[in-house]
Design a protein around this motif. Structure first.
Motif, mmCIF file in Angstrom:
data_model
loop_
_atom_site.group_PDB
_atom_site.id
_atom_site.type_symbol
_atom_site.label_atom_id
_atom_site.label_comp_id
_atom_site.label_asym_id
_atom_site.label_seq_id
_atom_site.Cartn_x
_atom_site.Cartn_y
_atom_site.Cartn_z
ATOM 1 N N ILE A 277 44.302 32.310 41.908
ATOM 2 C CA ILE A 277 44.624 31.733 43.159
ATOM 3 C C ILE A 277 46.241 32.103 43.582
ATOM 4 N N THR A 278 46.938 32.447 42.510
ATOM 5 C CA THR A 278 48.242 32.704 42.910
ATOM 6 C C THR A 278 48.422 33.748 44.027
ATOM 7 N N PRO A 279 48.068 34.742 44.022
ATOM 8 C CA PRO A 279 48.442 35.957 45.172
ATOM 9 C C PRO A 279 47.518 35.482 46.351
ATOM 10 N N MET B 3 49.205 33.944 36.229
ATOM 11 C CA MET B 3 49.536 34.891 35.439
ATOM 12 C C MET B 3 48.580 36.168 35.584
ATOM 13 N N ARG B 4 49.103 37.459 35.431
ATOM 14 C CA ARG B 4 48.240 38.497 35.552
ATOM 15 C C ARG B 4 47.933 39.278 34.095
ATOM 16 N N GLY B 5 46.794 39.945 34.078
ATOM 17 C CA GLY B 5 46.459 40.822 33.110
ATOM 18 C C GLY B 5 46.682 42.079 33.161
ATOM 19 N N LYS B 6 47.560 42.483 34.049
ATOM 20 C CA LYS B 6 47.467 44.091 34.289
ATOM 21 C C LYS B 6 48.588 44.366 33.305
ATOM 22 N N GLU B 7 48.350 45.667 33.042
ATOM 23 C CA GLU B 7 49.398 46.438 32.222
ATOM 24 C C GLU B 7 50.922 46.666 32.730
ATOM 25 N N ILE B 8 51.755 46.473 31.882
ATOM 26 C CA ILE B 8 53.263 46.649 32.388
ATOM 27 C C ILE B 8 53.380 48.004 32.768
ATOM 28 N N ALA B 9 54.228 48.182 33.830
ATOM 29 C CA ALA B 9 54.417 49.473 34.209
ATOM 30 C C ALA B 9 55.706 49.945 33.511
ATOM 31 N N HIS B 10 56.463 49.351 32.828
ATOM 32 C CA HIS B 10 57.862 49.544 32.321
ATOM 33 C C HIS B 10 58.923 50.295 33.272
ATOM 34 N N MET B 11 58.948 49.688 34.596
ATOM 35 C CA MET B 11 59.795 49.908 35.420
ATOM 36 C C MET B 11 61.145 49.342 35.107
ATOM 37 N N ASP B 12 62.262 49.944 35.425
ATOM 38 C CA ASP B 12 63.591 49.344 35.249
ATOM 39 C C ASP B 12 63.846 48.285 36.136
ATOM 40 N N PRO B 13 64.111 46.831 35.465
ATOM 41 C CA PRO B 13 64.341 45.731 36.363
ATOM 42 C C PRO B 13 65.258 45.882 37.301
ATOM 43 N N LEU C 51 53.348 39.519 36.999
ATOM 44 C CA LEU C 51 53.258 38.269 37.673
ATOM 45 C C LEU C 51 53.147 38.355 39.060
ATOM 46 N N SER C 52 51.860 37.573 39.808
ATOM 47 C CA SER C 52 51.859 37.668 41.033
ATOM 48 C C SER C 52 52.733 36.698 41.748
ATOM 49 N N LEU C 53 53.053 37.003 42.813
ATOM 50 C CA LEU C 53 54.204 36.063 43.818
ATOM 51 C C LEU C 53 53.162 34.866 44.491
ATOM 52 N N ALA C 54 53.290 33.756 44.276
ATOM 53 C CA ALA C 54 52.403 32.798 44.831
ATOM 54 C C ALA C 54 53.235 32.288 46.107
ATOM 55 N N SER C 55 54.534 32.553 46.033
ATOM 56 C CA SER C 55 55.029 32.168 47.402
ATOM 57 C C SER C 55 54.761 33.168 48.390
ATOM 58 N N ALA C 56 54.917 32.979 49.631
ATOM 59 C CA ALA C 56 54.822 33.627 50.811
ATOM 60 C C ALA C 56 56.194 34.376 51.117
ATOM 61 N N PRO C 57 56.198 35.671 51.768
ATOM 62 C CA PRO C 57 57.341 36.280 52.036
ATOM 63 C C PRO C 57 58.032 35.416 53.010
ATOM 64 N N TYR C 58 57.848 34.775 53.873
ATOM 65 C CA TYR C 58 58.635 33.700 54.978
ATOM 66 C C TYR C 58 59.435 32.864 54.227
ATOM 67 N N GLU C 59 58.808 32.137 52.848
ATOM 68 C CA GLU C 59 59.473 30.966 52.115
ATOM 69 C C GLU C 59 60.913 31.516 51.787
ATOM 70 N N GLU C 60 61.654 30.494 51.557
ATOM 71 C CA GLU C 60 62.943 30.647 51.114
ATOM 72 C C GLU C 60 63.108 30.944 49.489
ATOM 73 N N ARG C 61 62.295 30.565 48.903
ATOM 74 C CA ARG C 61 62.190 30.736 47.410
ATOM 75 C C ARG C 61 61.081 31.634 46.897
ATOM 76 N N LEU C 62 61.479 32.252 45.759
ATOM 77 C CA LEU C 62 60.119 32.887 45.119
ATOM 78 C C LEU C 62 59.566 31.923 44.130
ATOM 79 N N MET C 63 58.265 31.925 44.052
ATOM 80 C CA MET C 63 57.486 31.014 43.165
ATOM 81 C C MET C 63 56.625 31.932 42.433
ATOM 82 N N THR C 64 56.350 31.586 41.217
ATOM 83 C CA THR C 64 55.401 32.040 40.336
ATOM 84 C C THR C 64 54.818 30.960 39.753
ATOM 85 N N ALA C 65 53.502 31.260 39.207
ATOM 86 C CA ALA C 65 52.678 30.135 38.531
ATOM 87 C C ALA C 65 51.980 30.644 37.246
ATOM 88 N N THR C 66 51.807 30.098 36.298
ATOM 89 C CA THR C 66 51.033 30.517 35.288
ATOM 90 C C THR C 66 50.174 29.232 34.409
#
Length: 247
Positions: free
Chosen positions: A128-130, A1-11, A65-80
């Motif tokens: 450790i997530t990213p 889980m990150r502590g960065k400020e949300i950029a409020h981009m359109d999902p 959220l940092s993406l804990a999965s690697a780009p080559y992996e089939e699924r996305l993974m986040t962790a907190t």
């Protein structure tokens, strides 16, 4: 889980939860279907927006959220880490099939291109997530970069991705993994247990001024580590930082 400020981009992307699991004490990993067209670099993060939240407060329904999965992996993974915050209680209750929205991945906490410059990751807790993403992708791509990960937790039970990281160390001869458990029972843990300081870094980094350093973890830890590296002569431009709060 990150502590960065949300950029409020359109999902932009809708992702569906495939499964979740506890990967360390009070730490959950969430595995998502990778939306069509969703691409990212190892180390990137993105904002996640909850669908139909119980509250309308943007600060509650959105997090970076940092993406804990690697780009080559089939699924996305986040962790907190799970806590009593409204957002974390919400995501802890996610069930298979829950949908969220992700915006465009971004960030500069990515592996440098010059393969002759070593990379040293000094990481605390869920920071450790990213790094899990970066090490996984570098191992998969068989990159020649020399990688050292110094990863500090209180006990092995609180350390996420230990199995993955040990596996990468076995596969990747360019990767050195140094786990540190600061509060482990000495009868159960024979590895490093001291706090990370100049002596610890010099033990595993032969030329302390040569690498690019990646610091990620609680803000206080990151600040202290950065100051320590600068005091021993590391150039500020060779230090990359991510701060994780909300433990």
């Amino acid at each position: 889980m990150r502590g960065k400020e949300i950029a409020h981009m359109d999902p932009k992307y809708t992702a569906k939860l495939i499964r979740k699991e506890e990967i360390a004490t009070d730490t959950m990993a969430f595995y998502w279907e990778k939306p069509k067209g969703f691409t990212f670099k190892a180390g990137h993060y993105c904002d996640m927006t909850l669908n139909k939240p119980k509250v309308t407060d943007e600060d509650v329904k959105e997090r970076a959220l940092s993406l804990a999965s690697a780009p080559y992996e089939e699924r996305l993974m986040t962790a907190t880490r799970i806590s009593d915050s409204a957002f974390k209680q919400w995501i802890e209750d996610f069930t298979v099939g829950t949908e969220v929205k992700f915006d465009e991945p971004r960030g500069e906490f990515t592996l440098h291109e010059d393969e002759l410059i070593p990379a040293v990751f000094i990481i605390g807790g869920i920071g450790i997530t990213p790094v899990r993403s970066i090490i996984a992708q570098a191992t998969y791509d068989q990159l020649p970069h020399k990688l050292t990960l110094v990863y500090s937790n209180e006990t092995p039970e609180t350390a996420a991705f230990m199995s993955d990281l040990n596996g990468y160390a076995e596969k990747n001869t360019n990767f050195t993994f140094v786990p540190i458990m600061t509060d482990a029972n000495p009868r159960e843990w024979s590895g490093e247990s001291d706090l990370i300081d100049e002596t610890m870094v010099k033990k595993y980094v032969s030329d302390i001024q040569a690498p690019i350093y990646y610091l990620c973890g609680p803000p206080g830890m990151v600040k202290d580590l950065r100051n320590m590296l600068i005091e021993v002569g590391v150039e500020n431009n060779n230090i990359r930082v991510e701060e994780f709060s909300g433990y």
